[in-house]
Design a protein around this motif. Structure first.
Motif, short mmCIF file in Angstrom:
data_model
loop_
_atom_site.label_atom_id
_atom_site.label_comp_id
_atom_site.label_asym_id
_atom_site.label_seq_id
_atom_site.Cartn_x
_atom_site.Cartn_y
_atom_site.Cartn_z
N HIS A 272 -19.62 55.59 106.70
CA HIS A 272 -19.94 55.03 105.34
C HIS A 272 -20.18 54.58 103.97
O HIS A 272 -19.50 54.93 103.09
CB HIS A 272 -21.40 54.10 105.44
CG HIS A 272 -21.78 53.80 104.48
ND1 HIS A 272 -23.19 53.94 103.25
CD2 HIS A 272 -22.41 52.07 104.66
CE1 HIS A 272 -23.12 52.92 102.64
NE2 HIS A 272 -23.37 52.04 103.34
N GLU A 273 -19.98 56.48 104.14
CA GLU A 273 -20.02 57.09 102.06
C GLU A 273 -18.63 58.29 102.14
O GLU A 273 -18.51 57.56 101.05
CB GLU A 273 -21.18 58.51 101.91
CG GLU A 273 -22.55 57.77 102.91
CD GLU A 273 -22.84 57.07 101.27
OE1 GLU A 273 -22.65 57.79 100.89
OE2 GLU A 273 -24.39 56.64 101.80
N GLY B 278 -25.64 65.68 95.39
CA GLY B 278 -25.49 64.78 95.37
C GLY B 278 -25.85 64.01 97.12
O GLY B 278 -26.72 63.59 97.94
N LEU B 279 -24.38 63.84 97.28
CA LEU B 279 -24.09 63.88 99.47
C LEU B 279 -24.78 64.54 100.28
O LEU B 279 -26.03 64.08 101.00
CB LEU B 279 -22.98 63.60 99.34
CG LEU B 279 -22.98 62.33 100.97
CD1 LEU B 279 -22.56 61.65 100.54
CD2 LEU B 279 -20.74 63.28 100.69
N TYR B 280 -25.11 65.87 98.97
CA TYR B 280 -25.34 67.11 99.89
C TYR B 280 -27.13 66.83 100.32
O TYR B 280 -27.44 66.94 101.08
CB TYR B 280 -24.77 68.03 99.45
CG TYR B 280 -25.31 69.60 100.49
CD1 TYR B 280 -24.48 69.66 101.31
CD2 TYR B 280 -25.98 70.35 99.94
CE1 TYR B 280 -24.73 70.86 102.41
CE2 TYR B 280 -26.57 71.81 101.14
CZ TYR B 280 -25.49 71.75 102.25
OH TYR B 280 -25.72 73.00 102.73
N ALA B 281 -27.43 66.89 99.24
CA ALA B 281 -28.64 66.27 99.12
C ALA B 281 -29.11 64.91 100.15
O ALA B 281 -30.39 64.88 100.35
CB ALA B 281 -29.80 65.74 97.88
N ARG B 282 -28.20 63.76 100.01
CA ARG B 282 -28.61 63.46 100.90
C ARG B 282 -28.64 63.58 102.38
O ARG B 282 -29.90 62.91 103.32
CB ARG B 282 -27.91 62.03 101.55
CG ARG B 282 -27.88 61.13 99.49
CD ARG B 282 -26.85 59.75 99.36
NE ARG B 282 -27.83 58.54 100.94
CZ ARG B 282 -26.71 58.09 100.87
NH1 ARG B 282 -25.93 57.66 100.98
NH2 ARG B 282 -27.23 57.20 102.64
N GLY C 55 -32.01 71.80 101.33
CA GLY C 55 -30.66 71.25 100.24
C GLY C 55 -29.82 72.67 99.45
O GLY C 55 -28.76 72.34 98.75
N ASP C 56 -30.03 73.78 99.43
CA ASP C 56 -30.72 74.81 98.45
C ASP C 56 -28.57 75.23 99.18
O ASP C 56 -29.01 75.22 100.37
CB ASP C 56 -31.32 75.49 98.69
CG ASP C 56 -32.31 75.65 97.60
OD1 ASP C 56 -32.22 74.21 96.82
OD2 ASP C 56 -33.08 76.62 97.68
N VAL C 57 -27.60 75.56 98.34
CA VAL C 57 -26.16 76.54 99.25
C VAL C 57 -27.02 77.60 99.07
O VAL C 57 -27.26 78.77 97.82
CB VAL C 57 -25.17 76.06 97.85
CG1 VAL C 57 -24.57 76.49 98.92
CG2 VAL C 57 -25.49 74.18 98.93
N LEU C 58 -26.24 78.87 100.05
CA LEU C 58 -26.48 80.19 99.67
C LEU C 58 -24.49 80.80 99.67
O LEU C 58 -23.61 79.84 100.20
CB LEU C 58 -26.68 80.55 101.39
CG LEU C 58 -28.23 79.64 101.64
CD1 LEU C 58 -29.70 80.26 102.72
CD2 LEU C 58 -29.02 80.85 99.98
#
Length: 379
Positions: free
Chosen positions: A22-23, A44-48, A119-122
């Motif tokens: 879908h995305e 944005g997609l990562y937040a979803r 959703g934080d990236v490390l």
């Protein structure tokens, strides 16, 4: 695990595939999300993905995670890679998060693990200009400050996702012993004295130089034990190598499927080129290699879940070696079978190749993996 997923895992895979279709199901969607293929991570997609609860798939429930195992995380990595979902921040995030889960203080775990689920990236910073495969040779130095805390100076390089990370798990030298003198530190983004400078690569913006000049860290920035970083790194090799293997397994499957679709449709000499024996045999060999890689990755993941306190250096290295080399071969063979079209940016195969080639270098080169495997047999 083979193909025998639990009902819950099967539903998870189906949901991931539906999301990806879908995305990111069209080239236009993927180009819009990745700047034409130059960005591996879309916030944005990562937040979803975080909203759906998937980023905490293998993190403890007390920090908001799903409480799943490494096998579940590998399914996530495989399917998002296959679906070309720009969630490149997840690999380093989950590798670093597992180190925090195992060695950090409760305050650090609350901050970092709950953030990762949201959703934080490390990122994790080990490599240096003079210390790549030989991690014990690193020279970035953390010294005790006269008024308390630590002062850090040095340079890190090839640091994936440092440019979009909320925090970096930094490995620095605190003692003179090559291996027993390393310590892990929690380094929040925006800390004064830290400069992140991107390195342009054929894969776009993925890795960075990180310069540390007079960086001050508090005493409680230590993750685990002072001078215990080498042991902690070794304890995390199962995670790093297995997650990278799962990621490349998905890419290998995608390159294979794209090649098969093309040779079924492309006609020369009055019939589909896939009907010629030379290409049929290539397809057969690739399919077999990918299936071998899939079974290996999933079985090693299950072994690690069943015995979480045991190291699997041989098996994890085998999984990383097999999956990354298979992904590179699948992309190269796919380009060859597609001819000139495989080389054009009109098709995804050239993008698959750019992503696959480096996988046999990062996270421990194929040569290092073979060395680990060989030594495990007393050689």
């Amino acid at each position: 695990m083979g193909s025998r997923l639990t009902e819950e895992q099967s539903d998870f895979v189906a949901a991931l595939r539906d999301f990806a279709k879908h995305e990111c199901g069209t080239r236009e969607q993927r180009d819009a999300l990745t700047g034409g293929g130059r960005e591996a991570h879309h916030p944005g997609l990562y937040a979803r993905l975080a909203e759906l609860g998937w980023l905490g798939v293998c993190l403890p429930e007390e920090y908001g995670g799903a409480g799943g195992g490494l096998a579940d995380a590998c399914l996530f990595l495989e399917e998002t890679s296959y679906g070309m979902v720009p969630a490149g921040g997840f690999v380093t995030t989950v590798i670093a998060a597992k180190a925090y889960e195992r060695f950090a203080t409760e305050r650090q775990r609350q901050e970092v693990l709950t953030g990762a689920v949201r959703g934080d990236v490390l990122s994790i910073a080990m490599s240096e200009p003079g210390a790549g495969s030989d991690v014990g040779a690193l020279r970035c130095r953390a010294r005790r400050a006269p008024d308390g805390g630590w002062l850090v100076d040095g340079q890190k390089t090839w640091i994936s996702n440092a440019h979009c990370a909320k925090s970096i798990l930094l490995v620095a030298r605190t003692g003179e012993d090559k291996h027993a003198g390393l310590t892990m530190f929690h380094l929040p983004a925006g800390t004064p004295g830290v400069e992140v400078r991107g390195i342009e690569t054929m894969g776009g913006r993925e890795v960075n130089d990180v310069f540390l000049t007079g960086v001050r860290l508090p005493d409680d920035a230590v993750v685990g034990e002072v001078d215990g970083g080498w042991r902690q790194l070794m304890a995390g090799l199962n995670y790093e190598r297995l997650f990278l293997a799962a990621n490349m397994l998905g890419l290998a499957r995608r390159a294979f499927d794209d090649a098969v679709t093309y040779v079924r449709e492309r006609e020369q000499f009055g019939r589909p080129v896939g009907s010629f024996q030379a290409l049929r045999h290539r397809i057969a060999d690739l399919a077999t290699e990918i299936e071998c890689a899939r079974l290996l990755v999933r079985e090693v993941a299950l072994d690690c879940d069943a015995q979480p306190d045991r190291l699997f250096p041989r098996e994890a290295s085998m999984a990383k070696l097999k999956a990354t080399e298979t992904a590179k071969r699948a992309a190269l063979e796919g380009m060859q079978m597609m001819g000139g079209y495989g080389y054009t940016t009109e098709f995804d195969m050239e993008r698959h190749l750019r992503a696959a080639v480096v996988s046999t270098v990062y996270g421990g080169t194929s040569e290092i993996q073979r060395d680990v495997i060989g030594k495990s047999y007393g050689l």
